[in-house]
Design an enzyme around this catalytic site. Structure first.
Site, PDB file in Angstrom:
ATOM      1  N   ARG A  25       0.830  -1.294   0.022  1.00 26.63           N
ATOM      2  CA  ARG A  25      -0.053  -0.018  -0.167  1.00 26.63           C
ATOM      3  C   ARG A  25       0.768   1.385  -0.260  1.00 26.63           C
ATOM      4  O   ARG A  25       0.187   2.327   0.501  1.00 26.63           O
ATOM      5  CB  ARG A  25      -0.995   0.000   1.139  1.00 26.63           C
ATOM      6  N   ARG A  29      -3.358   6.657   1.189  1.00 26.63           N
ATOM      7  CA  ARG A  29      -3.942   7.635   1.583  1.00 26.63           C
ATOM      8  C   ARG A  29      -3.195   8.351   2.799  1.00 26.63           C
ATOM      9  O   ARG A  29      -3.354   9.766   2.966  1.00 26.63           O
ATOM     10  CB  ARG A  29      -5.178   7.392   2.392  1.00 26.63           C
ATOM     11  N   ARG A  38      -6.353  11.297  -6.078  1.00 25.38           N
ATOM     12  CA  ARG A  38      -7.724  10.392  -5.996  1.00 25.38           C
ATOM     13  C   ARG A  38      -8.854  11.274  -6.115  1.00 25.38           C
ATOM     14  O   ARG A  38     -10.055  11.137  -6.523  1.00 25.38           O
ATOM     15  CB  ARG A  38      -7.707   9.804  -4.449  1.00 25.38           C
ATOM     16  N   ASP A  75      -6.696  -3.038  -7.757  1.00 19.80           N
ATOM     17  CA  ASP A  75      -7.240  -3.604  -6.607  1.00 19.80           C
ATOM     18  C   ASP A  75      -7.448  -5.405  -6.747  1.00 19.80           C
ATOM     19  O   ASP A  75      -7.894  -5.338  -7.886  1.00 19.80           O
ATOM     20  CB  ASP A  75      -8.598  -3.053  -6.146  1.00 19.80           C
ATOM     21  N   TYR A 152     -14.802 -12.312  -0.460  1.00 20.22           N
ATOM     22  CA  TYR A 152     -15.380 -11.263  -0.714  1.00 20.22           C
ATOM     23  C   TYR A 152     -16.530 -11.359  -1.801  1.00 20.22           C
ATOM     24  O   TYR A 152     -17.640 -10.799  -1.656  1.00 20.22           O
ATOM     25  CB  TYR A 152     -14.575 -10.096  -1.568  1.00 20.22           C
TER      26      TYR A 152
HETATM   27  O1  CP3 Z   1      -0.064   0.377  -3.297  1.00 21.19           O
HETATM   28  C1  CP3 Z   1      -0.491  -0.882  -3.456  1.00 21.19           C
HETATM   29  O2  CP3 Z   1      -0.107  -1.659  -2.506  1.00 21.19           O
HETATM   30  C2  CP3 Z   1      -0.951  -1.245  -4.549  1.00 21.19           C
HETATM   31  C3  CP3 Z   1      -2.360  -1.213  -4.580  1.00 21.19           C
HETATM   32  C4  CP3 Z   1      -3.482  -2.098  -3.780  1.00 21.19           C
HETATM   33  C5  CP3 Z   1      -4.561  -1.513  -3.139  1.00 21.19           C
HETATM   34  N1  CP3 Z   1      -5.125  -2.889  -2.976  1.00 21.19           N
HETATM   35  C6  CP3 Z   1      -5.214  -0.431  -3.501  1.00 21.19           C
HETATM   36  C7  CP3 Z   1      -6.257   0.027  -2.582  1.00 21.19           C
HETATM   37  C8  CP3 Z   1      -3.436  -3.376  -3.797  1.00 21.19           C
HETATM   38  C9  CP3 Z   1      -1.978  -4.330  -3.952  1.00 21.19           C
HETATM   39  C10 CP3 Z   1      -4.494  -3.898  -3.186  1.00 21.19           C
HETATM   40  C11 CP3 Z   1      -4.767  -5.171  -2.482  1.00 21.19           C
HETATM   41  C12 CP3 Z   1      -5.814  -5.383  -1.777  1.00 21.19           C
HETATM   42  N2  CP3 Z   1      -7.113  -5.033  -1.865  1.00 21.19           N
HETATM   43  C13 CP3 Z   1      -6.070  -6.427  -0.760  1.00 21.19           C
HETATM   44  C14 CP3 Z   1      -5.185  -7.599  -0.222  1.00 21.19           C
HETATM   45  C15 CP3 Z   1      -3.745  -6.916   0.533  1.00 21.19           C
HETATM   46  C16 CP3 Z   1      -4.504  -6.641   1.929  1.00 21.19           C
HETATM   47  O3  CP3 Z   1      -4.594  -5.369   2.097  1.00 21.19           O
HETATM   48  O4  CP3 Z   1      -4.805  -7.320   2.650  1.00 21.19           O
HETATM   49  C17 CP3 Z   1      -7.420  -6.404  -0.510  1.00 21.19           C
HETATM   50  C18 CP3 Z   1      -7.922  -7.398   0.782  1.00 21.19           C
HETATM   51  C19 CP3 Z   1      -8.120  -5.707  -1.025  1.00 21.19           C
HETATM   52  C20 CP3 Z   1      -9.538  -5.237  -0.916  1.00 21.19           C
HETATM   53  C21 CP3 Z   1      -9.872  -3.698  -0.628  1.00 21.19           C
HETATM   54  N3  CP3 Z   1      -9.409  -2.760  -1.278  1.00 21.19           N
HETATM   55  C22 CP3 Z   1     -10.170  -3.184   0.799  1.00 21.19           C
HETATM   56  C23 CP3 Z   1     -10.640  -4.408   1.918  1.00 21.19           C
HETATM   57  C24 CP3 Z   1     -10.248  -1.840   0.747  1.00 21.19           C
HETATM   58  C25 CP3 Z   1     -10.832  -1.099   1.755  1.00 21.19           C
HETATM   59  C26 CP3 Z   1      -9.743  -0.800   3.079  1.00 21.19           C
HETATM   60  C27 CP3 Z   1      -9.106   0.474   2.963  1.00 21.19           C
HETATM   61  O5  CP3 Z   1      -7.885   0.102   3.094  1.00 21.19           O
HETATM   62  O6  CP3 Z   1      -9.858   1.244   2.612  1.00 21.19           O
HETATM   63  C28 CP3 Z   1      -9.809  -1.514  -0.588  1.00 21.19           C
HETATM   64  C29 CP3 Z   1      -9.489  -0.098  -0.967  1.00 21.19           C
HETATM   65  C30 CP3 Z   1      -8.354   0.444  -1.104  1.00 21.19           C
HETATM   66  N4  CP3 Z   1      -7.394  -0.405  -2.144  1.00 21.19           N
HETATM   67  C31 CP3 Z   1      -7.131   1.466  -1.154  1.00 21.19           C
HETATM   68  C32 CP3 Z   1      -5.954   1.112  -1.599  1.00 21.19           C
HETATM   69  C33 CP3 Z   1      -5.318   2.415  -1.914  1.00 21.19           C
HETATM   70  C34 CP3 Z   1      -7.934   2.498  -0.470  1.00 21.19           C
HETATM   71  C35 CP3 Z   1      -9.055   3.267  -1.369  1.00 21.19           C
HETATM   72  C36 CP3 Z   1      -9.146   4.642  -1.088  1.00 21.19           C
HETATM   73  O7  CP3 Z   1      -8.206   5.178  -1.761  1.00 21.19           O
HETATM   74  O8  CP3 Z   1     -10.061   5.430  -0.319  1.00 21.19           O
END
Ligand code: CP3
Length: 343
Positions: A25, A29, A38, A75, A152
């Protein structure tokens, strides 16, 4: 030509005095420049599907910190969407999906060849990145592992204990296994296209692997990873794969050998000294600083970073956090971690 990228050298088994480093990540944010891009995109999914903006946020942490790898901004839930599930992000609540729990709903999903129509912008992002990244920075593509993606798709949201997925597994194993098989097949196609577009490494995120116990872990975490890795390596000989069976605990031992992964990513629940002895013996490991240090900083961050570098110093290691950096992290603490690793 000899490989010069530090991350690729670690994946090939080289022990380095200063390990390569990146962060799960890392585009997120906690960075003001991410929040600005964003806001420009409007919402998270538009950011994922707009190649210029997705490439921009991928590059932001590389410019700011000079990480050894960039991870494609996308994602794990884009694949279910490409298979035909509805996907949306409820503000402040995380992802929501239409659910797949019956044979009819499974049949209504699109065939695997149809995913590229939706996912084409993601491949375009990879293409932009492979042209724009500095020559020393490796490009990582990724997908969710089938079990985690299924949790999911079955629940329609994130769940603390993956209860709905476990319930379907017990109540209708045929449908559960057919769903996993479909995701497995889709994941091979999705990652193959990322590799063709320029990804040099791919990572499989099995964030909820830890809730699979005993034989279920072997069947639904290990086996799909093994199938995906074998298929990718057949199509793309030499492509390195990082597997992240988060929460695997004792099951981290032998995971690389059982699945063919080139590197196993460790969460922060396993002690680095234990993992060096029992997991790193099989090859490269990645991890495993507790992400809370990116919030709290200070001498604890320095001490823990040094301890992890030292524990893994006798074998191939990629420094990373044990899970994603959180939105409340302080960007200065990331710099402190890097300065500590690189001296
Ligand atoms: O920088 C990176 O790591 C690359 C991008 C990336 C994102 N999600 C962007 C993201 C990667 C590799 C993921 C993987 C992901 N997504 C996983 C596996 C890794 C882990 O965290 O266990 C999972 C379970 C998801 C599903 C997901 N996406 C959830 C549960 C959420 C909401 C939780 C949160 O952190 O807000 C997301 C949203 C998400 N994916 C964000 C980002 C940067 C936040 C969204 C935003 O900008 O509002």
């Amino acid at each position: 030509m000899a490989e010069t990228k530090k991350l690729m050298r670690a994946l090939a088994g080289e022990t380095q005095a200063v390990p390569p480093v990146w962060m799960m990540r890392q585009a997120g944010r906690y960075l003001p420049e991410y929040r600005a891009t964003r806001a420009k995109a409007g919402d998270f999914l538009s950011l994922c599907y707009t190649p210029e903006l997705a490439a921009e946020v991928t590059l932001q942490p590389i410019r700011r910190y000079g990480f050894d790898a960039a991870i494609l901004f996308a994602d794990i839930l884009l694949l279910p969407q490409a298979l035909g599930a509805d996907l949306w992000f409820a503000a402040g609540e995380g992802p929501r999906l239409s659910t797949i729990t019956t044979p009819d709903e499974l049949r209504a999903l699109k065939p695997v060849d149809a995913i590229h129509e939706t996912l084409a912008p993601v491949y375009e992002t990879v293409g932009i990145l492979s042209r724009e990244l500095p020559s020393e920075t490796a490009l990582i593509g990724f997908a969710g592992a089938p079990w985690t993606v299924a949790t999911y798709m079955i629940a329609g949201r994130g769940t603390p204990d993956q209860g709905p997925a476990h319930a379907l597994k017990e109540a209708d194993r045929a449908t559960f296994e057919a769903l996993l098989a479909r995701i497995t097949e889709g994941t091979v196609e999705y990652l193959s296209k990322q590799i063709e577009a320029g990804a040099e490494v791919v990572k499989l995120f099995d964030s909820w692997a830890g809730s699979l116990k005993g034989a279920d872990f072997d069947r639904y975490a290990m086996e799909p990873a093994k199938q995906i890795i074998a298929a990718l390596k057949e199509r793309h000989p030499g492509i390195p794969v990082i597997a992240f069976p988060r929460g695997a605990g004792e099951k981290y031992v032998g995971f690389a050998r059982a699945t063919g992964a080139d590197c196993v990513a460790l969460d922060n629940s396993v002690p680095a000294e234990w993992a060096a002895e029992h997991v790193q013996v099989d090859g490269c490991v990645q991890g495993n600083l507790d992400p809370r240090h990116m919030v709290t900083g200070g001498q604890d961050l320095i001490d823990e970073t040094r301890r992890i570098v030292r524990a893994f110093s006798k074998g191939p290691h990629i420094f990373n956090l044990g899970h994603g950096i959180t939105p409340d992290a302080d960007p200065d603490n990331v710099q402190l971690m890097l300065d500590t690793i690189r001296g």
